[in-house]
Write a protein that holds these residues in place. Structure first.
Motif, PDB file in Angstrom:
ATOM      1  N   UNK B   7       0.818  -1.137   0.035  1.00 11.28           N
ATOM      2  CA  UNK B   7      -0.078   0.062  -0.043  1.00 11.28           C
ATOM      3  C   UNK B   7       0.935   1.182   0.029  1.00 11.28           C
ATOM      4  N   UNK B   8       0.253   2.401   0.178  1.00 12.14           N
ATOM      5  CA  UNK B   8       0.842   3.689  -0.034  1.00 12.14           C
ATOM      6  C   UNK B   8       0.788   4.697   1.083  1.00 12.14           C
ATOM      7  N   UNK B   9       1.866   5.512   1.441  1.00  9.79           N
ATOM      8  CA  UNK B   9       1.430   6.604   2.243  1.00  9.79           C
ATOM      9  C   UNK B   9       0.538   7.661   1.636  1.00  9.79           C
ATOM     10  N   UNK B  33       3.626  -7.432   4.094  1.00 11.46           N
ATOM     11  CA  UNK B  33       3.104  -6.141   3.884  1.00 11.46           C
ATOM     12  C   UNK B  33       4.281  -5.156   3.623  1.00 11.46           C
ATOM     13  N   UNK B  35       5.040  -0.895   2.611  1.00 16.86           N
ATOM     14  CA  UNK B  35       4.436   0.462   2.118  1.00 16.86           C
ATOM     15  C   UNK B  35       5.416   1.375   1.322  1.00 16.86           C
ATOM     16  N   UNK B  36       4.924   1.946   0.352  1.00 15.23           N
ATOM     17  CA  UNK B  36       5.741   2.693  -0.647  1.00 15.23           C
ATOM     18  C   UNK B  36       4.976   4.059  -0.802  1.00 15.23           C
ATOM     19  N   UNK B  37       5.827   4.999  -0.964  1.00 16.42           N
ATOM     20  CA  UNK B  37       5.026   6.412  -1.329  1.00 16.42           C
ATOM     21  C   UNK B  37       3.822   6.661  -1.778  1.00 16.42           C
ATOM     22  N   UNK B  41       5.586   3.547  -7.282  1.00 14.38           N
ATOM     23  CA  UNK B  41       6.240   2.809  -6.907  1.00 14.38           C
ATOM     24  C   UNK B  41       6.006   1.349  -6.490  1.00 14.38           C
ATOM     25  N   UNK B  45       7.809  -3.135  -6.204  1.00 13.87           N
ATOM     26  CA  UNK B  45       7.674  -3.639  -4.671  1.00 13.87           C
ATOM     27  C   UNK B  45       6.949  -5.074  -4.889  1.00 13.87           C
TER      28      UNK B  45
END
Lengths: 153, 153, 153, 153, 153
Positions: B7-9, B33, B35-37, B41, B45
């Protein structure tokens, strides 16, 4: 760790300099910087930094003009950076400033400064502390502007 | 089986948490899990989770903003996730929330919650019970909203 | 010969069933059917049918909704199916129904039925009788609708 | 030398026949012709002619309808033909007729006839006399219509 | 060093001649020139110059017409040139003139002349003096027009 920085002569802000300045806050991070003419020259330079200079991650710093053909080049850059990542299994964090995203140059300068610094921190976290990104998952982070924040129940 | 979650920030909803909560309904499913920006991205991943973490399938959780450039990034994400699949011969189930697909935040939250849970179930079926998907072939399934249903003679 | 069939749960018509029904007219054609959630999941499933199930050709059956983002997914599907073909040197015949290509559901049903059957025949000809396609070169064939016919001097 | 010809049943003009007719003007050029349903089926057929039939070059003959989705297919064809070239290091000369580029069918027929013949000559020159193309560099050649000519000081 | 030059017969200006003229200012730079019909034929020719003629870098010289389909071809060219770079780890500097970027032919001629010469210099610097590009990072370089300059605090 070793980070690659790619910027352009097309950009109207010295984004590479900002990135390198931000890196000073981190001990033990080496860097290599390369400059190319424009955004379509970025993906291969990022791949070379990974494969020929052994960078663990690359931050690319692009500038997109106002013309419609610049939007087309932005698609090509985006697809290209993803293919370069898939060929190397390394992240390439793309920081792009769109010249039309702010009304005046002063704002553009502030947005660029913030966005570059925040994405340099993201890149370092991706390599060193990926769990720090997970802590911010779903929190509406916006690089360059204020974070928009999460939608809460 | 082992499932990857990316998932993303950038997302305004903690979609990864929802996915992991849904996984509790399934015994014997391990997960990793990351997390990418942002959405661009995601493809690399997902590929790393398949190749370096031995995931059988990956569910990616993206959030697309309202700006036109966000639509361009969505094309890049979509092409990239397909190339990553073709390089690994594994499925990557892409769950995307478009910020402009609902009028208010409450609806977005409900759509996201449903869509993530339904696609997690799809991912598990693809690995464990692919024939369950065939039972629903052509039935107008819509993840996040009510199913629209089949067109019947 | 062995043909792969890939359809979706998103589709509002059971296109896979139609394809398999059409195959009954051909002796000695084996098939494998797989169902995926939506069109962006099709390319890798087609590639797996070629590489893991030894299919000689694959017919993919997609359904594109009315939203603008569905058009973006259609580009990704199209590029992805071509890359999958280039990686395997096998044809993947893409049958797509665009939900907005007909005014009413009855017409959509008729178009889908015809288009699937005609493309199944095309797929079998491509493997068994490629010269039959050459006989129809430049004749304005339209799958699903009446053929538009050639422009003659 | 050996040239591959790929055309479609979708086309409303038998472009393959025109290409083969043009080839009669050249001694010692062998050809293989294949026909596929539509333009998205062209790239893999061109690649197969190069890799499985040992063609030195391929001329592909496509027809693009008036609908918006046809424009999307044209992008996929164009990207696909370039990837096929990059995988084989051989040229694939793409001759496309856009159904909306002329007002009436008579003009379309004339444009198609000229464009196919001129690109067949280009393909032969690329293999046999590449320096002949260099003689015409920057002269505003337009296949199908009259050449527009160079901009002179 | 050895530089590749690729131009087209579609272009209305002999851009290859300008590039070669500019090269005379540099001692010890060998070149190979190839001409192809149009921009979609450029990427594979550039790749061949790198792989079969051992060029260190290639400058490609394209001309994009006013029609909408020309914009689609420009996307394909851009994605293709980036994939060619990623496959070879060499730069391909793309110089494109858009026929609609200037009001009159005289201006187009001046823009093309400048843009080709500046990008030839960029290409030579990328191979011989990459640090010279870094000196101009973020200074708003515009090839063909006057530089727009940096945004300063």
């Amino acid at each position: 760790m070793k980070i690659g920085i790619v910027d352009t002569t097309f950009s109207r802000i010295d984004m590479g300099r900002i990135a390198i300045d931000e890196l000073k806050n981190y001990a033990g991070v080496k860097y290599v910087r390369r400059t190319v003419p424009g955004i379509k020259d970025i993906p291969v330079e990022a791949k070379k930094l990974i494969e020929e200079e052994n960078c663990d991650i690359v931050v690319t710093l692009g500038w997109v003009g106002r013309a419609e053909k610049d939007a087309l080049s932005y698609i090509a850059l985006s697809v290209g950076k993803i293919i370069a990542e898939l060929m190397t299994n390394k992240h390439i964090i793309d920081v792009t400033i769109h010249e039309d995203e702010a009304e005046d140059e002063k704002t553009l300068l502030r947005v660029a400064e913030n966005r570059v610094r925040e994405h340099v921190r993201n890149a370092i976290d991706l390599v060193r502390n990926p769990e720090r990104l997970t802590k911010h998952a779903g929190t509406g982070q916006r690089q360059g502007y204020e974070d928009i924040g999460p939608i809460l129940k």
